[in-house]
Enzyme design. Structure first.
Site, PDB file in Angstrom:
ATOM      1  N   PHE A 142      -2.903  16.572   3.937  1.00  0.00           N
ATOM      2  CA  PHE A 142      -3.319  16.229   2.459  1.00  0.00           C
ATOM      3  C   PHE A 142      -1.666  16.221   1.875  1.00  0.00           C
ATOM      4  O   PHE A 142      -1.195  17.344   1.334  1.00  0.00           O
ATOM      5  CB  PHE A 142      -4.098  16.668   1.978  1.00  0.00           C
ATOM      6  CG  PHE A 142      -4.500  16.273   0.056  1.00  0.00           C
ATOM      7  CD1 PHE A 142      -5.421  14.918   0.405  1.00  0.00           C
ATOM      8  CD2 PHE A 142      -4.231  15.829  -0.123  1.00  0.00           C
ATOM      9  CE1 PHE A 142      -5.496  14.085  -0.425  1.00  0.00           C
ATOM     10  CE2 PHE A 142      -3.770  15.469  -2.263  1.00  0.00           C
ATOM     11  CZ  PHE A 142      -4.811  13.779  -1.878  1.00  0.00           C
ATOM     12  N   VAL A 143      -1.194  14.630   1.636  1.00  0.00           N
ATOM     13  CA  VAL A 143       0.434  14.478   1.360  1.00  0.00           C
ATOM     14  C   VAL A 143       0.509  14.639  -0.452  1.00  0.00           C
ATOM     15  O   VAL A 143      -0.877  13.836  -0.775  1.00  0.00           O
ATOM     16  CB  VAL A 143       1.716  13.989   1.962  1.00  0.00           C
ATOM     17  CG1 VAL A 143       1.939  14.514   2.953  1.00  0.00           C
ATOM     18  CG2 VAL A 143       0.570  12.555   2.095  1.00  0.00           C
ATOM     19  N   LYS A 197      -0.711   6.813   7.767  1.00  0.00           N
ATOM     20  CA  LYS A 197      -0.888   8.586   8.856  1.00  0.00           C
ATOM     21  C   LYS A 197      -2.369   8.209  10.346  1.00  0.00           C
ATOM     22  O   LYS A 197      -3.334   7.619   9.790  1.00  0.00           O
ATOM     23  CB  LYS A 197      -1.940   8.485   8.010  1.00  0.00           C
ATOM     24  CG  LYS A 197      -2.031  10.310   7.414  1.00  0.00           C
ATOM     25  CD  LYS A 197      -3.643  11.317   6.462  1.00  0.00           C
ATOM     26  CE  LYS A 197      -2.537  11.417   5.513  1.00  0.00           C
ATOM     27  NZ  LYS A 197      -3.676  11.814   4.414  1.00  0.00           N
ATOM     28  N   ASP A 226      -4.609   5.557   5.811  1.00  0.00           N
ATOM     29  CA  ASP A 226      -4.896   5.983   6.310  1.00  0.00           C
ATOM     30  C   ASP A 226      -6.457   5.685   7.286  1.00  0.00           C
ATOM     31  O   ASP A 226      -6.449   5.714   8.532  1.00  0.00           O
ATOM     32  CB  ASP A 226      -5.868   7.345   4.985  1.00  0.00           C
ATOM     33  CG  ASP A 226      -6.195   8.750   5.542  1.00  0.00           C
ATOM     34  OD1 ASP A 226      -6.054   9.544   6.697  1.00  0.00           O
ATOM     35  OD2 ASP A 226      -6.943   8.809   4.920  1.00  0.00           O
ATOM     36  N   GLU A 248       0.657  -1.621   0.485  1.00  0.00           N
ATOM     37  CA  GLU A 248       0.017   0.425   0.185  1.00  0.00           C
ATOM     38  C   GLU A 248       0.855   1.248  -0.302  1.00  0.00           C
ATOM     39  O   GLU A 248       2.241   1.054   0.591  1.00  0.00           O
ATOM     40  CB  GLU A 248      -0.652   0.175   1.432  1.00  0.00           C
ATOM     41  CG  GLU A 248      -1.933  -0.970   0.974  1.00  0.00           C
ATOM     42  CD  GLU A 248      -3.189   0.414   0.679  1.00  0.00           C
ATOM     43  OE1 GLU A 248      -2.877   2.154  -0.334  1.00  0.00           O
ATOM     44  OE2 GLU A 248      -4.542   0.916  -0.029  1.00  0.00           O
TER      45      GLU A 248
END
Ligand code: IMP
Ligand code: MG
Length: 184
Positions: free
Chosen positions: A156-157, A135, A107, A103
């Site tokens: 948010f990356v 995250k 999140d 992955e």
């Protein structure tokens, strides 16, 4: 081209490509050690994980195979209890195989936990998760992670395969997207 992309992200990377590659090498070595003699099947979920997958397999020194899936969460964006809808299924029969799910970022964990249940029902001999980024702030479904790369903040990356509206996947570092990019 990279210069244009850089204009939209915060100047200091969350992780540079060097920091990322150090972790990829560490995970590749661990997988090579743990799966020796078992010909693992690495499965990655498109599209975000394609960069990580490409780097990871080149750090694995034992024979392995790979396959790709594309999924989308079933239902509306705000609904979390939906099933996983398969957009592209595996080419490989995973019965009796030692599967490693690769992955990009873990999140909420909702999609991944559904995927794990689905792959388990197909009779894999074993199932492990390898994620480049974690995250943890937004986790809603518990997921056991065997190989964990780098922890990231609740922002948010983009970059290293991760996108915003299909852009920035080709940025080599992991960066925070400037808020004005998605509010304009
Ligand atoms: P979840 O764990 O089910 O919430 O889904 C995680 C997926 O959401 C990842 O595989 C990414 O495709 C996407 N994602 C989560 N956070 C980010 C981010 O900060 N930038 C880009 N994509 C993200
Ligand atoms: Mg993904």
């Amino acid at each position: 081209m990279t210069e244009d992309l850089r204009r939209d992200v915060e100047e200091t990377a969350v992780y540079t490509k060097e920091e990322i590659h150090r972790e990829v090498a560490r995970m590749g070595a661990a997988i090579s050690r743990d799966y020796a003699g078992r010909n693992p099947l690495l499965i990655s979920v498109l599209k975000g994980a394609f960069v990580f997958m490409a780097d990871l397999v080149r750090e694995i020194t034992i024979p392995c195979e790979l396959d790709f899936m594309a999924v989308s969460s079933y239902g509306s964006g705000t609904e979390s209890s939906g099933r996983v809808r398969i957009l592209k299924d595996l080419d490989t029969n995973i019965e009796g195989r030692h599967v490693i799910i690769v992955e990009d970022v873990l999140d909420s964990g909702v999609t991944l936990s559904k995927l794990i249940t689905m792959l388990q029902s197909r009779g894999a001999a074993s199932l492990a998760v390898c994620t480049m980024f974690d995250k943890p702030a937004r986790r809603r479904a518990q997921v056991d992670v065997a190989y964990r790369g780098l922890t990231i903040p609740d922002a948010f990356v983009v970059g290293y395969g991760l996108d915003y509206a299909e852009k920035y996947r080709n940025l080599p570092d992991l960066c925070v997207l400037k808020p004005e990019v998605y509010t304009k």
